[in-house]
Scaffold this active site. Structure first.
Site, short mmCIF file in Angstrom:
data_model
loop_
_atom_site.label_atom_id
_atom_site.label_comp_id
_atom_site.label_asym_id
_atom_site.label_seq_id
_atom_site.Cartn_x
_atom_site.Cartn_y
_atom_site.Cartn_z
N GLU A 172 -56.63 -95.52 -81.98
CA GLU A 172 -57.44 -94.35 -81.68
C GLU A 172 -58.93 -94.69 -81.68
O GLU A 172 -59.69 -94.23 -80.82
CB GLU A 172 -57.13 -93.24 -82.69
CG GLU A 172 -58.08 -92.06 -82.67
CD GLU A 172 -58.03 -91.25 -81.40
OE1 GLU A 172 -58.86 -90.32 -81.26
OE2 GLU A 172 -57.19 -91.53 -80.52
N LYS A 186 -60.29 -83.46 -70.09
CA LYS A 186 -59.66 -83.10 -71.36
C LYS A 186 -58.20 -82.71 -71.18
O LYS A 186 -57.34 -83.09 -71.95
CB LYS A 186 -60.42 -81.93 -72.02
CG LYS A 186 -59.80 -81.47 -73.34
CD LYS A 186 -60.55 -80.31 -73.94
CE LYS A 186 -60.24 -79.00 -73.26
NZ LYS A 186 -58.87 -78.52 -73.52
N LYS A 193 -61.54 -94.27 -78.46
CA LYS A 193 -62.78 -93.50 -78.48
C LYS A 193 -63.95 -94.31 -77.93
O LYS A 193 -64.78 -93.81 -77.17
CB LYS A 193 -63.09 -93.03 -79.90
CG LYS A 193 -62.25 -91.88 -80.37
CD LYS A 193 -62.62 -90.60 -79.65
CE LYS A 193 -61.50 -89.59 -79.72
NZ LYS A 193 -60.32 -89.93 -78.93
N CYS A 239 -58.46 -80.29 -62.85
CA CYS A 239 -59.62 -79.68 -62.21
C CYS A 239 -59.72 -78.23 -62.66
O CYS A 239 -58.76 -77.66 -63.16
CB CYS A 239 -59.50 -79.76 -60.69
SG CYS A 239 -59.22 -81.43 -60.07
N GLU A 245 -63.62 -94.56 -74.21
CA GLU A 245 -63.77 -93.28 -73.52
C GLU A 245 -65.23 -92.89 -73.31
O GLU A 245 -65.60 -92.41 -72.23
CB GLU A 245 -63.10 -92.16 -74.33
CG GLU A 245 -61.61 -92.09 -74.19
CD GLU A 245 -61.03 -90.94 -75.01
OE1 GLU A 245 -60.14 -90.25 -74.50
OE2 GLU A 245 -61.48 -90.73 -76.15
N ARG A 303 -62.87 -79.98 -67.49
CA ARG A 303 -61.73 -80.40 -66.69
C ARG A 303 -62.12 -81.37 -65.57
O ARG A 303 -61.23 -81.98 -64.96
CB ARG A 303 -61.06 -79.17 -66.06
CG ARG A 303 -60.22 -78.38 -67.03
CD ARG A 303 -59.66 -77.14 -66.37
NE ARG A 303 -58.58 -76.58 -67.16
CZ ARG A 303 -57.29 -76.83 -66.95
NH1 ARG A 303 -56.93 -77.62 -65.96
NH2 ARG A 303 -56.37 -76.29 -67.72
N TRP A 338 -62.11 -83.02 -60.65
CA TRP A 338 -61.85 -84.37 -61.15
C TRP A 338 -61.11 -85.09 -60.05
O TRP A 338 -60.02 -84.69 -59.64
CB TRP A 338 -60.99 -84.30 -62.42
CG TRP A 338 -60.87 -85.59 -63.16
CD1 TRP A 338 -61.69 -86.06 -64.13
CD2 TRP A 338 -59.84 -86.57 -63.01
NE1 TRP A 338 -61.24 -87.27 -64.60
CE2 TRP A 338 -60.11 -87.62 -63.91
CE3 TRP A 338 -58.71 -86.68 -62.19
CZ2 TRP A 338 -59.30 -88.74 -64.05
CZ3 TRP A 338 -57.91 -87.81 -62.30
CH2 TRP A 338 -58.21 -88.81 -63.23
N HIS A 361 -51.03 -113.69 -83.58
CA HIS A 361 -50.09 -113.85 -82.47
C HIS A 361 -50.78 -113.70 -81.13
O HIS A 361 -50.20 -113.17 -80.18
CB HIS A 361 -48.95 -112.84 -82.61
CG HIS A 361 -48.09 -113.07 -83.81
ND1 HIS A 361 -47.16 -114.09 -83.88
CD2 HIS A 361 -48.04 -112.43 -85.01
CE1 HIS A 361 -46.56 -114.06 -85.05
NE2 HIS A 361 -47.08 -113.06 -85.76
N ASN A 385 -55.56 -77.42 -57.88
CA ASN A 385 -55.44 -78.41 -58.94
C ASN A 385 -54.04 -78.99 -58.89
O ASN A 385 -53.06 -78.26 -59.03
CB ASN A 385 -55.69 -77.75 -60.31
CG ASN A 385 -55.50 -78.73 -61.45
OD1 ASN A 385 -55.68 -79.92 -61.30
ND2 ASN A 385 -55.12 -78.22 -62.61
N GLY A 386 -53.92 -80.28 -58.66
CA GLY A 386 -52.61 -80.91 -58.61
C GLY A 386 -52.54 -81.98 -57.54
O GLY A 386 -53.56 -82.40 -56.98
#
Length: 608
Positions: free
Chosen positions: A480, A603, A484, A2, A487, A27, A74, A503, A98-99
């Site tokens: 990756e 982020k 993306k 946050c 996300e 954030r 957030w 498999h 924040n936490g």
């Protein structure tokens, strides 16, 4: 994850708070709020959703206080509603946090027994009530915070305002970052120095466990034992940049298109073009020939950069590499060999799980090296050696230019390791350095595929699931690429080693399944083609990412073939990631998602 800001100003601070919060909105953007002190009056404005809602509320009901705190959230617990938005308050105090407080339930139960009444289920409101209970007993604000902090288990960055104290602000950190900004008759606090860029370039970073008492003219910092502590005052001129889109539709597009420049800038710090050698900005305090293995630990995209580096270190330096997800590693008490090397990768340098892994490795006697974009970050400050990526300001959550710059630094480090261990001759190193020097030009060429990918995105946007395949260094690139798409386009995607297709994942392939195959024409190309044939036999829609020779020799019908520039095969991930980024970006644009602020994504993940 946050965003926190606090200002002891010379005039009304609400507009400055909003401007700073906009720089922190990467954030979190579930809800936002500000609180200011006007004389002895403490007042708040809060809003669910993004900052524009809070701005609208402040236009309707302005706040004129010269002391204030602000927050963009957030959601970690509770709902993203106005009632749950920060700042939270009790009768005499307001706080942003924040936490996560691990012993929240225990402390809340005791607080309710003492008569506290709560308007939300957040641990932050609990903090306000705990401090307020001390103030009611006659404690000073400093003593109330001093009494509170030892009771809190977990991670936090806290900033407090106190009713009747308009020249006082208190901040504290444990596990989550907090920076102090110095002004002329003003003082500032923020979870990221980027928030303070328009206000000051003079910054002090709190160490873990520190708490600070600020007035407009004074600053006193206490360490975790409560002893007055000295922390360096730094000049951070690079903070003065403007966060803009540079004529791009989205900031994420801007960051994608910045890659030729920032990769080139990073390369200048890690290769000596004249000597045709890889060269670090500083001398390493160790020698790679002394290591039996390397541990690489990171989260998210950074962990995939580490996975690529594993291939490079093992190929070029012939040293075993263990790659670990930091969120698992820091809890399992892995047996480590004293004297080995541990590498930690984090764009922000504040990733909580990666920081926890770093501290564990240090406790076991390992050499520690961090690859970060923010040299003043906690991970950088606590590492034995710091290698900075020079990606420039990274605002948007999905990693693009940060990822490629991490790969540049890791590639140069792998070359240095190979030289140190006697696995690379001078001629080998010169060849590899020349290959690295070509990367910015090749990235620019890969960006030229954007019109073709934009058209492809219209087809991908109709899909519910997408499969990404690759071999060798293209396997972590498949992971990756899938990340993306998840996300920012909210499409389910999975990345697999192409050889694992038979498999299990082959059962998913049918006529509706796009399968992105990352296949530069290298020593594994024929093997990858055989996997493509398995997909084609089941009607899968193949999207082939390859070079000109690969396009000619694939001999498999594809829905689309994206032809990337010819290049040496050692460092293809830095170039082949570009179409992965563009595909996710343009698919998200077609689907109408919020590309710059995708849901549930922050982020900088600063709590475990």
């Amino acid at each position: 994850m946050c965003g926190i800001v606090g200002i002891l100003g010379r005039g009304p601070v609400s507009e400055q708070l909003i401007a700073s919060l906009k720089r922190l909105e990467y954030r979190g953007y579930d809800s936002a709020g500000v609180a200011t002190l006007e004389g002895t009056h403490l007042d708040r404005r809060r809003s669910e959703g993004k900052l524009k809602g809070l701005e609208s509320g402040l236009r309707a009901e302005p706040l004129w206080g010269h002391t204030g705190i602000g927050y963009t959230r957030w959601t970690k617990n509770g709902k993203p509603t106005e009632n749950y938005a920060h700042p939270h308050a009790a009768d005499n105090v307001a706080v942003v946090h924040n936490g996560i407080i691990d012993n929240f339930c225990e402390l809340r139960g005791k607080s309710e027994e003492q008569g506290a009444q709560f308007a939300s289920e957040t641990d932050t409101e609990l903090i306000a009530h705990l401090v307020d209970s001390h103030l009611i007993k006659g404690y000073s604000p400093q003593d109330a915070v001093r009494a509170l902090l030892p009771k809190l288990r977990g991670a936090f960055a806290l900033v407090f305002l106190f009713k009747g104290y308009d020249d006082l602000m208190i901040g504290a950190r444990k596990g989550s970052p907090l920076a102090i900004g110095h002004g002329d008759g003003e003082m500032f606090l923020a979870s990221d120095a980027i928030a303070l860029a328009p206000l000051t370039e003079t910054i002090t970073y709190l160490d873990d466990g520190d708490w600070a008492v600020l007035t407009r003219k004074t600053l006193v910092i206490y360490d975790v034992q409560g002893t007055v502590a000295h922390r360096d005052v730094l000049k951070c001129g690079a903070l003065s940049f403007l966060v803009d889109k540079a004529n791009c539709l989205h900031s994420l597009a801007k960051e994608i298109h910045e890659q030729p420049e920032v990769v080139g800038h990073t390369l200048t710090h890690y290769v000596d073009k004249g000597a045709e050698r890889a060269a670090l900005p500083q001398k390493l305090p160790f020698d790679f020939k002394d290591f039996d293995r390397i541990l690489i630990t990171a989260c998210g995209s950074a962990s995939y950069a580490g996975y690529v580096a594993k291939y490079w270190f093992e190929l070029l330096a012939r040293i075993p590499v263990e790659i670990d997800v930091a969120s698992e590693f820091c809890y399992r008490e892995a047996p480590l060999r004293k004297g080995d090397l541990a590498i930690f990768i984090s764009q922000s340098g504040e990733t909580a799980d990666t920081l926890g892994a770093l501290r564990y490795a240090k406790s076991q006697g390992l050499h520690t090296l961090s690859v970060v974009n923010v040299p003043t970050s906690t991970i950088a400050r606590e590492s034995e050696t710091v290698l900075q990526t020079l990606a420039g300001p990274v605002i948007r959550g999905p990693s693009t230019k940060a990822f490629t710059c991490q790969l540049v630094v890791l590639a140069a480090l792998a070359v240095i390791a190979g030289r140190s261990r006697g696995e690379l001759s001078d001629a080998d190193e010169a060849r590899l350095v020349q290959e690295l020097i070509e990367i910015p030009r090749l990235i620019a060429a890969a960006l030229a595929t954007e019109p073709q990918i934009e058209n492809l995105a219209r087809k991908i946007a109709k899909s519910r699931d997408v499969l990404y395949l690759g071999r060798g260094t293209s396997f972590p690139l498949a992971l990756e690429g899938a990340l993306k798409l998840k996300e920012i386009a909210y499409i389910h995607a999975e990345g697999y080693a192409a050889g694992e297709l038979k498999h299990g994942p082959l059962a998913l392939v049918d006529e509706s399944m796009p399968v992105v195959v990352i296949a530069p024409h290298d020593q594994l190309f024929e093997k990858t083609v055989s996997n493509m044939q398995e997909v084609a036999a089941r009607g899968g829609n193949i999207i082939l990412m390859t070079d000109e020779r690969g396009a000619k020799e694939a001999a498999v019908d594809s829905l689309v073939t994206i032809v990337l520039p010819d290049m040496a095969k050692n460092f293809t991930p830095m170039v082949y990631d570009i179409p992965m980024q563009l595909l996710a970006y343009h698919t998200a644009v077609v689907m109408g998602t919020d590309v710059d602020q995708p849901r549930n994504l922050a982020k900088s993940v600063t709590m475990k």
